[in-house]
Design a protein around this motif. Sequence first.
Motif, short mmCIF file in Angstrom:
data_model
loop_
_atom_site.label_atom_id
_atom_site.label_comp_id
_atom_site.label_asym_id
_atom_site.label_seq_id
_atom_site.Cartn_x
_atom_site.Cartn_y
_atom_site.Cartn_z
N TYR A 191 28.87 -27.73 0.48
CA TYR A 191 30.13 -27.02 0.27
C TYR A 191 31.24 -28.05 0.15
O TYR A 191 31.46 -28.82 1.08
CB TYR A 191 30.50 -26.14 1.46
N THR A 238 30.13 -21.65 11.01
CA THR A 238 29.29 -20.48 10.74
C THR A 238 29.81 -19.34 11.63
O THR A 238 29.87 -19.50 12.85
CB THR A 238 27.82 -20.77 11.04
N LYS A 280 30.74 -30.15 3.58
CA LYS A 280 29.78 -29.66 4.58
C LYS A 280 28.40 -29.61 3.91
O LYS A 280 28.28 -29.11 2.79
CB LYS A 280 30.20 -28.27 5.03
O1 PD2 Z 1 26.68 -22.58 5.84
C1 PD2 Z 1 26.65 -21.69 6.66
O2 PD2 Z 1 27.28 -21.80 7.72
C2 PD2 Z 1 25.86 -20.48 6.37
C3 PD2 Z 1 26.45 -19.27 6.57
C4 PD2 Z 1 25.72 -18.14 6.29
C5 PD2 Z 1 24.59 -20.52 5.87
C6 PD2 Z 1 23.91 -19.34 5.64
N1 PD2 Z 1 24.46 -18.17 5.85
C7 PD2 Z 1 22.52 -19.30 5.14
O3 PD2 Z 1 22.03 -20.38 4.74
O4 PD2 Z 1 21.92 -18.22 5.14
#
Ligand code: PD2
Length: 293
Positions: A191, A238, A280
């Motif tokens: 990200y 998260t 991230k």
């Molecule tokens: O990157 C995250 O924190 C996150 C959030 C929700 C990852 C996922 N879901 C996932 O990989 O399912």
Amino acid sequence: MSANAPTQAITPQLRQWIVEQAQSGHAPDVVLKAMRDAGWDEDVAIEAMESTLREHLAQSAPRTQTGPGSALPPAATVPEPALEASPLYIDAVDRRVHVLSVQSQPRIVVFGDLLSAEECEALVGLARPRMARSRTVATKTGGEEINVDRTSDGMFFQRGETDLITRIEARIAALLRWPLENGEGLQILRYGPGAEYKPHYDYFDPAEPGTPSILKRGGQRVGTLVMYLGEPERGGGTVFPDVHLEVAPKRGNAVFFSYDRPHPSTRTLHGGSPVLAGEKWIATKWLREREFA
Ligand code: PD2
Ligand code: ZN
């Protein structure tokens, strides 16, 4: 759209064609290639696909999982770390993993030092050349789709693809007391600033027509382990909105949660908050009910 490309109109006919392609199970890459071959600018084609499928999903009949008379799906056995004796750490094959926080309903456990800094860097290094815009399983068709709710880049490793991955997967299996064979391959996501993963459930919605086909391989997802490989400077936690929890994305740490039925009553709605500064990186291991062959 590239600077000198002429404006290309996204017509209702084009939108209908995109929906038909998705419904007949064609992968997004294939549809995108067909559009590019037909002379569409790549950015316009991606925008057309994303906006069309987003609208199409929004227009689909509302799903009722909780209406009168609709029973809850049966509960499954889920992965569960050995927390009975309130340990401060768990020895998982080759590494002492710290238990940082534990919550029961929903089961959410934050682990510290699950991965070393070197392991995090090595996973990022292996994944980086293979990153592409994230896709998720399309439960309408059982194929894959570009997910408009996810603005990260991603890739999947095969289970056991390298010695490092094999070692980490064996560690996870011991930590969560769940067969290694029931795990999907690791997914890596990156990200950048502004990128997020909107709140969602990780199980496959039984009301979606593509779900039975997805479940043939390993059954439902029953647990998720999100491991933080690279920490942003700000943001990117998260979040679990139903229980007002936010887990900081600290490198080497991980958050585990389980869900015994594919239903919102598990209160496992979760998302990745927008990254405010920096990058991230995460690795996600999803655990299925049965062998994911
Ligand atoms: O990157 C995250 O924190 C996150 C959030 C929700 C990852 C996922 N879901 C996932 O990989 O399912
Ligand atoms: Zn998720």
